[in-house]
Design a protein around this motif. Structure first.
Motif, PDB file in Angstrom:
ATOM      1  N   ARG A  85       0.858  -1.086  -0.020  1.00  0.00           N
ATOM      2  CA  ARG A  85       0.153   0.016  -0.080  1.00  0.00           C
ATOM      3  C   ARG A  85       0.956   0.940   0.162  1.00  0.00           C
ATOM      4  N   ILE A  86       0.913   2.059  -1.126  1.00  0.00           N
ATOM      5  CA  ILE A  86       2.049   3.042  -1.275  1.00  0.00           C
ATOM      6  C   ILE A  86       1.176   4.457  -1.044  1.00  0.00           C
ATOM      7  N   ASP A  87       1.554   5.205  -0.270  1.00  0.00           N
ATOM      8  CA  ASP A  87       0.945   6.570   0.177  1.00  0.00           C
ATOM      9  C   ASP A  87       0.767   7.364  -1.111  1.00  0.00           C
ATOM     10  N   PRO A  88      -0.591   7.977  -1.083  1.00  0.00           N
ATOM     11  CA  PRO A  88      -0.941   8.718  -2.132  1.00  0.00           C
ATOM     12  C   PRO A  88      -0.117   9.785  -2.766  1.00  0.00           C
ATOM     13  N   GLN A  89       0.650  10.468  -1.926  1.00  0.00           N
ATOM     14  CA  GLN A  89       1.727  11.472  -2.331  1.00  0.00           C
ATOM     15  C   GLN A  89       2.757  10.906  -3.409  1.00  0.00           C
ATOM     16  N   TYR A  90       2.915   9.645  -3.592  1.00  0.00           N
ATOM     17  CA  TYR A  90       4.321   9.117  -4.229  1.00  0.00           C
ATOM     18  C   TYR A  90       3.599   8.365  -5.296  1.00  0.00           C
ATOM     19  N   THR A  91       3.275   9.098  -6.360  1.00  0.00           N
ATOM     20  CA  THR A  91       2.730   8.631  -7.532  1.00  0.00           C
ATOM     21  C   THR A  91       3.816   8.620  -8.659  1.00  0.00           C
ATOM     22  N   GLU A  92       4.786   8.962  -8.691  1.00  0.00           N
ATOM     23  CA  GLU A  92       5.947   9.317  -9.910  1.00  0.00           C
ATOM     24  C   GLU A  92       6.920   8.060  -9.602  1.00  0.00           C
ATOM     25  N   ILE A  93       6.382   6.862  -9.082  1.00  0.00           N
ATOM     26  CA  ILE A  93       7.371   5.811  -8.956  1.00  0.00           C
ATOM     27  C   ILE A  93       7.529   4.768 -10.300  1.00  0.00           C
ATOM     28  N   PRO A  94       8.746   5.048 -11.074  1.00  0.00           N
ATOM     29  CA  PRO A  94       8.758   4.310 -12.196  1.00  0.00           C
ATOM     30  C   PRO A  94       8.152   2.902 -12.218  1.00  0.00           C
ATOM     31  N   GLU A  95       7.538   2.621 -13.282  1.00  0.00           N
ATOM     32  CA  GLU A  95       7.004   1.259 -13.372  1.00  0.00           C
ATOM     33  C   GLU A  95       7.999  -0.087 -13.502  1.00  0.00           C
ATOM     34  N   ASP A  96       9.125   0.325 -13.884  1.00  0.00           N
ATOM     35  CA  ASP A  96      10.386  -0.817 -13.958  1.00  0.00           C
ATOM     36  C   ASP A  96      11.097  -0.541 -12.651  1.00  0.00           C
ATOM     37  N   SER A  97      10.626  -0.260 -11.661  1.00  0.00           N
ATOM     38  CA  SER A  97      11.379  -0.277 -10.296  1.00  0.00           C
ATOM     39  C   SER A  97      11.496  -1.841  -9.770  1.00  0.00           C
ATOM     40  N   ASP A  98      12.418  -1.995  -9.160  1.00  0.00           N
ATOM     41  CA  ASP A  98      12.579  -3.259  -8.310  1.00  0.00           C
ATOM     42  C   ASP A  98      12.444  -3.245  -6.732  1.00  0.00           C
ATOM     43  N   ALA A  99      11.661  -4.411  -6.394  1.00  0.00           N
ATOM     44  CA  ALA A  99      11.557  -4.698  -4.907  1.00  0.00           C
ATOM     45  C   ALA A  99      12.537  -5.634  -4.495  1.00  0.00           C
ATOM     46  N   SER A 100      12.896  -5.306  -3.203  1.00  0.00           N
ATOM     47  CA  SER A 100      13.749  -6.385  -2.449  1.00  0.00           C
ATOM     48  C   SER A 100      13.615  -6.215  -0.874  1.00  0.00           C
ATOM     49  N   ILE A 101      13.434  -7.558  -0.568  1.00  0.00           N
ATOM     50  CA  ILE A 101      13.191  -7.574   0.876  1.00  0.00           C
ATOM     51  C   ILE A 101      14.789  -7.491   1.711  1.00  0.00           C
ATOM     52  N   LEU A 102      14.533  -6.618   2.432  1.00  0.00           N
ATOM     53  CA  LEU A 102      15.878  -6.243   3.327  1.00  0.00           C
ATOM     54  C   LEU A 102      15.627  -6.330   4.846  1.00  0.00           C
ATOM     55  N   THR A 103      16.736  -6.373   5.351  1.00  0.00           N
ATOM     56  CA  THR A 103      16.648  -6.439   6.904  1.00  0.00           C
ATOM     57  C   THR A 103      17.225  -5.065   7.626  1.00  0.00           C
ATOM     58  N   SER A 104      16.607  -4.630   8.458  1.00  0.00           N
ATOM     59  CA  SER A 104      17.277  -3.339   9.138  1.00  0.00           C
ATOM     60  C   SER A 104      18.288  -3.707  10.231  1.00  0.00           C
ATOM     61  N   GLY A 105      19.414  -3.662   9.920  1.00  0.00           N
ATOM     62  CA  GLY A 105      20.210  -4.113  11.035  1.00  0.00           C
ATOM     63  C   GLY A 105      20.617  -5.789  11.163  1.00  0.00           C
ATOM     64  N   LEU A 106      21.430  -6.171  12.079  1.00  0.00           N
ATOM     65  CA  LEU A 106      21.792  -7.590  11.978  1.00  0.00           C
ATOM     66  C   LEU A 106      20.679  -8.398  12.436  1.00  0.00           C
ATOM     67  N   LEU A 107      19.786  -7.828  13.569  1.00  0.00           N
ATOM     68  CA  LEU A 107      18.698  -8.646  13.957  1.00  0.00           C
ATOM     69  C   LEU A 107      17.436  -7.924  13.934  1.00  0.00           C
ATOM     70  N   GLY A 108      17.370  -7.060  13.108  1.00  0.00           N
ATOM     71  CA  GLY A 108      16.220  -6.149  13.086  1.00  0.00           C
ATOM     72  C   GLY A 108      15.162  -6.798  12.110  1.00  0.00           C
ATOM     73  N   GLY A 109      13.899  -6.118  11.860  1.00  0.00           N
ATOM     74  CA  GLY A 109      12.958  -6.612  11.279  1.00  0.00           C
ATOM     75  C   GLY A 109      13.050  -6.422   9.911  1.00  0.00           C
ATOM     76  N   GLN A 110      12.310  -7.118   8.880  1.00  0.00           N
ATOM     77  CA  GLN A 110      12.382  -6.819   7.607  1.00  0.00           C
ATOM     78  C   GLN A 110      11.432  -5.956   6.983  1.00  0.00           C
ATOM     79  N   TYR A 111      11.831  -5.417   5.638  1.00  0.00           N
ATOM     80  CA  TYR A 111      10.897  -4.340   5.308  1.00  0.00           C
ATOM     81  C   TYR A 111      11.200  -4.513   3.703  1.00  0.00           C
ATOM     82  N   VAL A 112      10.399  -3.990   2.908  1.00  0.00           N
ATOM     83  CA  VAL A 112      10.548  -4.182   1.286  1.00  0.00           C
ATOM     84  C   VAL A 112      11.144  -2.508   0.998  1.00  0.00           C
ATOM     85  N   GLY A 113      12.145  -2.751   0.141  1.00  0.00           N
ATOM     86  CA  GLY A 113      12.813  -1.556  -0.277  1.00  0.00           C
ATOM     87  C   GLY A 113      12.756  -1.378  -1.873  1.00  0.00           C
ATOM     88  N   LEU A 114      12.263  -0.377  -2.310  1.00  0.00           N
ATOM     89  CA  LEU A 114      12.075   0.033  -3.895  1.00  0.00           C
ATOM     90  C   LEU A 114      13.070   0.668  -4.142  1.00  0.00           C
TER      91      LEU A 114
END
Length: 152
Positions: A85-114
């Protein structure tokens, strides 16, 4: 008689204020505003989502631009389908962007990075991100390392 009534009213007021403060803290720490915003939904398919959870952040350049709305399994492709779910103010994200699942820190939680692509067309509601990189599972890395050491 009057003294006990004052004590009862003071105790009731104290309990009421305690409940209200707990409610306030709950809404502040649980990010409930993400359920009430507009925005648009984008889908990404991953081979492995690791420990990614619903409501995990979606970031671009280190800035949170949305949240993970849902995670499901696609029995046809044997992949995890993640709705972002992308916030409405971010409408200019290119359609060929890539998504990665990343970890914040060594023992941190995971998030999606575009990571932005170079297309002039933008992602919209119902779009699917084609380029994805699954989560790095620490157990797999340790297993591969032990197998390579064992062969030597």
């Amino acid at each position: 008689m009057r003294n006990t009534r004052t004590i009862e009213l003071g105790t009731g007021l104290f309990v009421l204020l305690g409940i209200l403060s707990l409610l306030f803290l709950t809404t502040q720490t649980s990010n409930l505003e993400t359920y009430f915003n507009d925005g648009y939904t984008v889908t990404a398919r991953f081979d492995n989502v690791g420990g990614l959870a619903v409501r995990a952040p979606v970031t671009m350049a280190g800035v949170t631009i949305g949240r993970v709305a849902a995670i499901a399994f696609d029995p046809d492709q044997f992949k995890a389908v993640v709705n972002l779910r992308i916030d409405p103010q971010y409408t200019e994200i290119p359609e060929d962007s890539d998504a990665s699942i990343l970890t914040s820190g060594l023992l941190g939680g995971q998030y999606v990075g575009l990571n932005p692509g170079g297309s002039l067309d933008s992602l919209g509601d119902g779009s699917e991100i084609q380029f994805t990189q699954s989560a790095i599972v620490l157990e797999d890395l340790v297993g591969r390392f032990l197998l390579s050491v064992g062969e030597e």
